[in-house]
Design a protein around this motif. Structure first.
Motif, PDB file in Angstrom:
ATOM      1  N   ALA A  20      17.814   0.833  38.862  1.00  0.00           N
ATOM      2  CA  ALA A  20      16.653   1.305  38.105  1.00  0.00           C
ATOM      3  C   ALA A  20      17.022   1.437  36.633  1.00  0.00           C
ATOM      4  N   VAL A  21      16.060   1.286  35.775  1.00  0.00           N
ATOM      5  CA  VAL A  21      16.236   1.475  34.339  1.00  0.00           C
ATOM      6  C   VAL A  21      15.856   2.917  33.999  1.00  0.00           C
ATOM      7  N   VAL A  22      16.658   3.565  33.161  1.00  0.00           N
ATOM      8  CA  VAL A  22      16.352   4.908  32.661  1.00  0.00           C
ATOM      9  C   VAL A  22      16.407   4.833  31.144  1.00  0.00           C
ATOM     10  N   SER A  23      15.292   5.207  30.500  1.00  0.00           N
ATOM     11  CA  SER A  23      15.221   5.116  29.048  1.00  0.00           C
ATOM     12  C   SER A  23      14.163   6.084  28.538  1.00  0.00           C
ATOM     13  N   GLY A  24      14.088   6.232  27.243  1.00  0.00           N
ATOM     14  CA  GLY A  24      13.051   7.048  26.618  1.00  0.00           C
ATOM     15  C   GLY A  24      11.720   6.309  26.641  1.00  0.00           C
ATOM     16  N   ALA A  33      12.916  -2.038  27.517  1.00  0.00           N
ATOM     17  CA  ALA A  33      13.663  -1.783  28.748  1.00  0.00           C
ATOM     18  C   ALA A  33      12.710  -1.547  29.916  1.00  0.00           C
ATOM     19  N   HIS A  34      11.684  -0.727  29.696  1.00  0.00           N
ATOM     20  CA  HIS A  34      10.716  -0.474  30.760  1.00  0.00           C
ATOM     21  C   HIS A  34       9.906  -1.727  31.091  1.00  0.00           C
ATOM     22  N   GLU A  35       9.513  -2.487  30.089  1.00  0.00           N
ATOM     23  CA  GLU A  35       8.736  -3.707  30.313  1.00  0.00           C
ATOM     24  C   GLU A  35       9.507  -4.700  31.178  1.00  0.00           C
TER      25      GLU A  35
END
Length: 91
Positions: A20-24, A33-35
């Motif tokens: 999983a990605v974890v970011s602001g 990152a979320h995209e």
């Protein structure tokens, strides 16, 4: 290749491999990152410097909604907490 494109591609690869990605939720690399994770159908977690019911920047409201469909929004701040400058370094 622009940094945002590189980050989106890396996030896509990471999520395709089960991570999983974890970011602001900031403009630029955080969004990219979320995209990338969303495009891959993978999990993504947004760490917010506001309450989870307050999206900052407001322009990322649709992104936050998409994240909740494939991941989660998280925050150490209570619901309704505004985007105060002192919140950002804490997260």
């Amino acid at each position: 290749m622009k940094k945002r494109s590189l980050i989106a591609a890396a996030s896509l690869i990471v999520t395709l491999n089960g991570w999983a990605v974890v970011s602001g939720v900031a403009v630029g690399i955080d969004r990219a990152a979320h995209e990338g994770a969303l495009q891959a159908g993978g999990g993504t977690i947004a760490v917010m410097a506001t309450g989870c019911d307050v999206c900052y920047p407001k322009s990322h409201g649709s992104l936050a909604a998409r994240i909740t469909g494939q991941g989660a929004l998280t925050s150490e701040f209570p619901l309704g907490a505004a985007p105060l400058a002192r919140h950002f370094p804490q997260r």
